[in-house]
Scaffold this motif. Sequence first.
Motif, PDB file in Angstrom:
ATOM      1  N   LEU A   1      18.735  98.779  19.152  1.00 38.55           N
ATOM      2  CA  LEU A   1      20.014  98.403  18.567  1.00 38.55           C
ATOM      3  C   LEU A   1      19.923  97.053  17.856  1.00 38.55           C
ATOM      4  O   LEU A   1      20.586  96.829  16.843  1.00 38.55           O
ATOM      5  N   LEU A   2      19.082  96.175  18.374  1.00 38.36           N
ATOM      6  CA  LEU A   2      18.922  94.851  17.790  1.00 38.36           C
ATOM      7  C   LEU A   2      17.740  94.778  16.813  1.00 38.36           C
ATOM      8  O   LEU A   2      17.285  93.698  16.464  1.00 38.36           O
ATOM      9  N   GLY A   3      17.272  95.949  16.389  1.00 31.64           N
ATOM     10  CA  GLY A   3      16.290  95.993  15.307  1.00 31.64           C
ATOM     11  C   GLY A   3      14.867  95.708  15.702  1.00 31.64           C
ATOM     12  O   GLY A   3      14.063  95.277  14.872  1.00 31.64           O
ATOM     13  N   ALA A   4      14.493  95.980  16.970  1.00 32.41           N
ATOM     14  CA  ALA A   4      13.133  95.670  17.398  1.00 32.41           C
ATOM     15  C   ALA A   4      12.082  96.525  16.699  1.00 32.41           C
ATOM     16  O   ALA A   4      10.933  96.116  16.581  1.00 32.41           O
ATOM     17  N   ARG A   5      12.449  97.712  16.256  1.00 35.35           N
ATOM     18  CA  ARG A   5      11.482  98.554  15.534  1.00 35.35           C
ATOM     19  C   ARG A   5      11.341  98.125  14.073  1.00 35.35           C
ATOM     20  O   ARG A   5      10.434  98.577  13.378  1.00 35.35           O
ATOM     21  N   ASP A   6      12.257  97.333  13.613  1.00 36.49           N
ATOM     22  CA  ASP A   6      12.240  96.869  12.233  1.00 36.49           C
ATOM     23  C   ASP A   6      11.380  95.612  12.144  1.00 36.49           C
ATOM     24  O   ASP A   6      11.545  94.693  12.944  1.00 36.49           O
ATOM     25  N   ASP A   7      10.490  95.576  11.189  1.00 32.67           N
ATOM     26  CA  ASP A   7       9.602  94.421  11.047  1.00 32.67           C
ATOM     27  C   ASP A   7       9.765  93.797   9.667  1.00 32.67           C
ATOM     28  O   ASP A   7       9.076  94.173   8.706  1.00 32.67           O
ATOM     29  N   PRO A   8      10.687  92.853   9.529  1.00 31.93           N
ATOM     30  CA  PRO A   8      10.897  92.228   8.217  1.00 31.93           C
ATOM     31  C   PRO A   8       9.711  91.409   7.746  1.00 31.93           C
ATOM     32  O   PRO A   8       9.656  91.023   6.575  1.00 31.93           O
ATOM     33  N   ARG A   9       8.741  91.147   8.633  1.00 34.10           N
ATOM     34  CA  ARG A   9       7.561  90.380   8.216  1.00 34.10           C
ATOM     35  C   ARG A   9       6.712  91.148   7.216  1.00 34.10           C
ATOM     36  O   ARG A   9       5.901  90.558   6.492  1.00 34.10           O
ATOM     37  N   THR A  10       6.880  92.474   7.168  1.00 34.69           N
ATOM     38  CA  THR A  10       6.112  93.271   6.211  1.00 34.69           C
ATOM     39  C   THR A  10       6.808  93.367   4.851  1.00 34.69           C
ATOM     40  O   THR A  10       6.297  94.026   3.947  1.00 34.69           O
ATOM     41  N   PHE A  11       7.959  92.712   4.727  1.00 33.72           N
ATOM     42  CA  PHE A  11       8.692  92.702   3.463  1.00 33.72           C
ATOM     43  C   PHE A  11       8.302  91.467   2.666  1.00 33.72           C
ATOM     44  O   PHE A  11       8.386  90.344   3.156  1.00 33.72           O
ATOM     45  N   ASP A  12       7.865  91.678   1.427  1.00 32.34           N
ATOM     46  CA  ASP A  12       7.425  90.579   0.575  1.00 32.34           C
ATOM     47  C   ASP A  12       8.304  90.530  -0.672  1.00 32.34           C
ATOM     48  O   ASP A  12       8.138  91.330  -1.593  1.00 32.34           O
ATOM     49  N   PRO A  13       9.259  89.594  -0.722  1.00 27.56           N
ATOM     50  CA  PRO A  13      10.138  89.501  -1.890  1.00 27.56           C
ATOM     51  C   PRO A  13       9.574  88.637  -3.008  1.00 27.56           C
ATOM     52  O   PRO A  13      10.284  88.329  -3.964  1.00 27.56           O
ATOM     53  N   VAL A  14       8.328  88.225  -2.871  1.00 26.80           N
ATOM     54  CA  VAL A  14       7.733  87.354  -3.887  1.00 26.80           C
ATOM     55  C   VAL A  14       7.814  88.037  -5.249  1.00 26.80           C
ATOM     56  O   VAL A  14       7.552  89.232  -5.394  1.00 26.80           O
TER      57      VAL A  14
END
Length: 329
Positions: free
Chosen positions: A101-114
């Motif tokens: 529920l708190l997004g533990a499966r989501d890994d924003p570290r793999t998102f690169d907005p560069v």
Amino acid sequence: MQHPSRPDRAGAHPAPVRGTGDALTGEHVPDGPLDVRLTLMLVRRGGLDPALRIERDGSVWHALRTADGPATLHLRPGPGRVAAAAWGPGAARALAGLPDLLGARDDPRTFDPVGHLALAAAHHRLRGLRIPRTADVLGALVPAVLEQRVVTVDAHHAWRWLLLRHGEVPPGPAPAGMRVPPDALGWRRVPVWDWRRAGVDDQRSSTILRAAAVARRLQEVLDVAPDAPGAAAEVRRRLATVPGIGVWTVAETTRRALGDPDAVSVGDLHLPRLVGTAIAGRRVEQEEVLDVLAPWAPHRGRVVRLLELTDRSRAPRTRPRPPRAVRPA
């Protein structure tokens, strides 16, 4: 070493629980920045949602339905962890699902907005944003159907009205006015006049009734093999077989039920302006949206969420508003 209450990327582990009177308590230790309010705003349906209340002090009350029955979940964010207490027949399952529920499966570290300065700035400023996973297909689907073809304020009114009339008073010390959403049978028992009093037309109510009739079939993939290859695709396929559910509703449902950071609600009235103004610097059409977002796959839905939270555009409307729902006096 993996913290016992922290899920790994393969699946969520239950938070440790202990009894305190009639409550179970536990905690979640995130593996990175976590803003509970920003994360759960995606699950909340308006500021007066009877199922999810975010208090001024940052604590959260959530009335939810689990496979074991109703539950009340109370979250208290603190430095480096989120303390939780749960009541009701579904308390243990609610705590077990807390990391998701708190997004533990989501890994924003793999998102690169560069490559896009404004997007990189939004990602940095909202670095505690996670994509929540409720694992409740019907619970995510019903409010999505209510939002079809009407303005959001009317959909939120309908959700609130129906929950106050047909929802269940949550167990434990939940604040007054909160409700656990109906289960599939409960939605099927809503009489036609109450759909109309809530401002829900026959097309949307019929879609919800059809989905409720096959709710077990829609849910069983997540209950039996949620991490199997192709499980998410199978959920999407089954949703799309229900008459009245198209690509927009599938995306709105899966972004919450599956915690899908790549789900884009193509067909949304405001999406072309939102994406076109912020990303392309020009007006785009619906059929262009996915192409414009393509460089950020599999985080296209995250990009849209960041844009939703940071949108300051006041561009003039190029299309009419959806119609307001008509409710009997």
